[in-house]
Design an enzyme around this catalytic site. Sequence first.
Site, short mmCIF file in Angstrom:
data_model
loop_
_atom_site.label_atom_id
_atom_site.label_comp_id
_atom_site.label_asym_id
_atom_site.label_seq_id
_atom_site.Cartn_x
_atom_site.Cartn_y
_atom_site.Cartn_z
N ASN A 56 -13.76 69.39 82.22
CA ASN A 56 -14.79 68.55 82.85
C ASN A 56 -14.49 68.29 84.31
O ASN A 56 -15.37 68.42 85.18
CB ASN A 56 -14.91 67.22 82.10
CG ASN A 56 -15.38 67.39 80.67
OD1 ASN A 56 -15.61 68.50 80.21
ND2 ASN A 56 -15.53 66.28 79.95
N HIS B 62 -55.13 73.87 111.65
CA HIS B 62 -56.09 74.31 110.62
C HIS B 62 -56.41 75.80 110.76
O HIS B 62 -57.50 76.24 110.39
CB HIS B 62 -57.38 73.48 110.69
CG HIS B 62 -57.17 72.00 110.65
ND1 HIS B 62 -57.01 71.30 109.48
CD2 HIS B 62 -57.06 71.10 111.66
CE1 HIS B 62 -56.83 70.02 109.75
NE2 HIS B 62 -56.85 69.87 111.08
N SER C 242 -47.39 102.60 101.81
CA SER C 242 -48.17 102.54 100.58
C SER C 242 -48.03 103.86 99.83
O SER C 242 -47.94 104.92 100.43
CB SER C 242 -49.64 102.27 100.90
OG SER C 242 -50.46 102.53 99.77
N LYS D 242 -50.84 102.76 105.83
CA LYS D 242 -50.30 101.41 105.66
C LYS D 242 -48.89 101.28 106.24
O LYS D 242 -48.05 102.16 106.11
CB LYS D 242 -50.28 101.02 104.19
CG LYS D 242 -51.64 100.89 103.55
CD LYS D 242 -52.46 99.77 104.19
CE LYS D 242 -51.88 98.39 103.92
NZ LYS D 242 -51.86 98.06 102.47
N ASN E 221 -46.52 97.98 105.86
CA ASN E 221 -46.58 96.67 105.23
C ASN E 221 -45.40 95.77 105.62
O ASN E 221 -44.26 96.24 105.71
CB ASN E 221 -46.58 96.82 103.70
CG ASN E 221 -47.78 97.60 103.21
OD1 ASN E 221 -48.87 97.49 103.76
ND2 ASN E 221 -47.59 98.39 102.17
N GLU F 131 -43.24 89.18 103.20
CA GLU F 131 -43.88 88.84 101.93
C GLU F 131 -42.84 88.47 100.87
O GLU F 131 -43.03 87.51 100.11
CB GLU F 131 -44.74 90.01 101.45
CG GLU F 131 -45.93 90.27 102.34
CD GLU F 131 -46.63 91.60 102.03
OE1 GLU F 131 -47.67 91.85 102.64
OE2 GLU F 131 -46.14 92.36 101.16
N LYS G 208 -24.97 75.57 87.38
CA LYS G 208 -24.44 76.61 88.26
C LYS G 208 -25.42 77.73 88.55
O LYS G 208 -25.55 78.18 89.70
CB LYS G 208 -23.14 77.17 87.66
CG LYS G 208 -21.98 76.19 87.73
CD LYS G 208 -20.76 76.66 86.99
CE LYS G 208 -20.87 76.38 85.51
NZ LYS G 208 -21.03 74.97 85.14
#
Length: 469
Positions: free
Chosen positions: A116, A162, A283, A289, A291, A296, A331
């Site tokens: 402990n 915004h 891609s 593409k 990316n 992300e 843990k």
Amino acid sequence: MSGTKNVSLWGGRFSGAPSEALDALSVSTHFDWRLARVDIAGSKAHARELHRVGLLSDEELQGMLEALSSLDADVASGAFAPQPGDEDVHTALERGLLERAGDELGGKLRAGRSRNDQIATLIRVYLRDEAKHLTGRVLDLVEALLLQVDEVGDAIMPGRTHMQHAQPVLVAHQLMAHAWPLMRDLERLRDWDRRAAKSPYGAGALAGNTLGMNPQNIATELGFDEVCENSIDATAARDVAAEFSFIASMIGVNISRLSEEIVIWNTVEFGYVTLDDSYSTGSSIMPQKKNPDIAELARGKAGRMIGDLTGLMTVLKGLPLAYNRDLQEDKEPVFDQIDTLDVLLPAVTGMVQTMKLHTDRMEYLAPRGFSLATDIAEWLVKKGVPFRSAHEISGRCVALASATDRELWDLTDEEYAGIHEELTPDVRTVLSAAGSVAARAGKGGTAPERVHEQADVLRRAVAAMREAL
């Protein structure tokens, strides 16, 4: 050495062996083995204290330390590892010690301590070391942001609220707005360390020890400042782990916010940034593409770390004093966060270091979207117009420009005068992004001189944090 005899740290009261189901549920070596070398360091300190109180002779202490050093070397090299019959890191290491020191000598090490207080101590030692490592990783990211600050100079971009055009700001100002939260995270880690620097060792199962051992000696050897004041609290509390988990989650959140902006900036619609090929992916079906996978993944990893924190807090919320086996679950969440940040931070740092910011695109867009409307209102205030009225007047300017698909600087002097008599041709002195940022020269503002000062303060803060490491 590779002995196969299983060792148990309990069992005299029991007439039979635990069931296979219990064994399977109890085993934790698959995640707590990373604490092995910390555990051995604690055992060495414990052995010296047993010697001080007369429970180990000089010869026994020498033999114990030699056996522990041999075990440590074998753990480091991989020659010694946990076996399926080992319940946890402590059980596995006791097996290794008995193989090297023999049952008679090796069996003496368990006096005066419990799993402990051992595990409560080990997790603190481990997390304190990892906090220093993570601090270095986070500082790397802050320094990558500062490299970009130097690269962009006094370039201007649209500031947003915004997600709408709000007011022009320096690109450097925007970049450092992501650096300061990370620096606060490091300040939190430093402050957390003050609370983590108290050793639970010596608390035993929950009530302390009767062998005359001085816990402060062990605490000092393990790098702690002092010993926990209450032995029950020492074994039962895991707020140190929970606080660390919160800070790790906060680091993840702050990385995620930076990454979200990079994802947006990387779109054709924004066109603010081009990511280096080495920090992008393609891609499997669309050849065009490129990316922003690192950014992300950073957003996703932040969610994972928040989940770790939530899981840990849920484990802790209903536990009575003192130790409960539920605490075995303390843990894995923080280990997962450490491992996640350890691979995430270098990737994000590399992405930030190598990305190319398109300041010409940013400067073109900075004054658009009527982002200079506030400057008109404040120009009127300086001429004595109440801000309530100035706000409405500026809004009418925006309404006219918007209705005719123009920007504020496209309105004629006659149109301005028609909106309000105070709108003289001099209003054009505030209809530039450069003028807008220059006017915001108060502390913390986006004026170039303030941003330069801010960058210097940030560099000094990074250097001080490096020095503290």
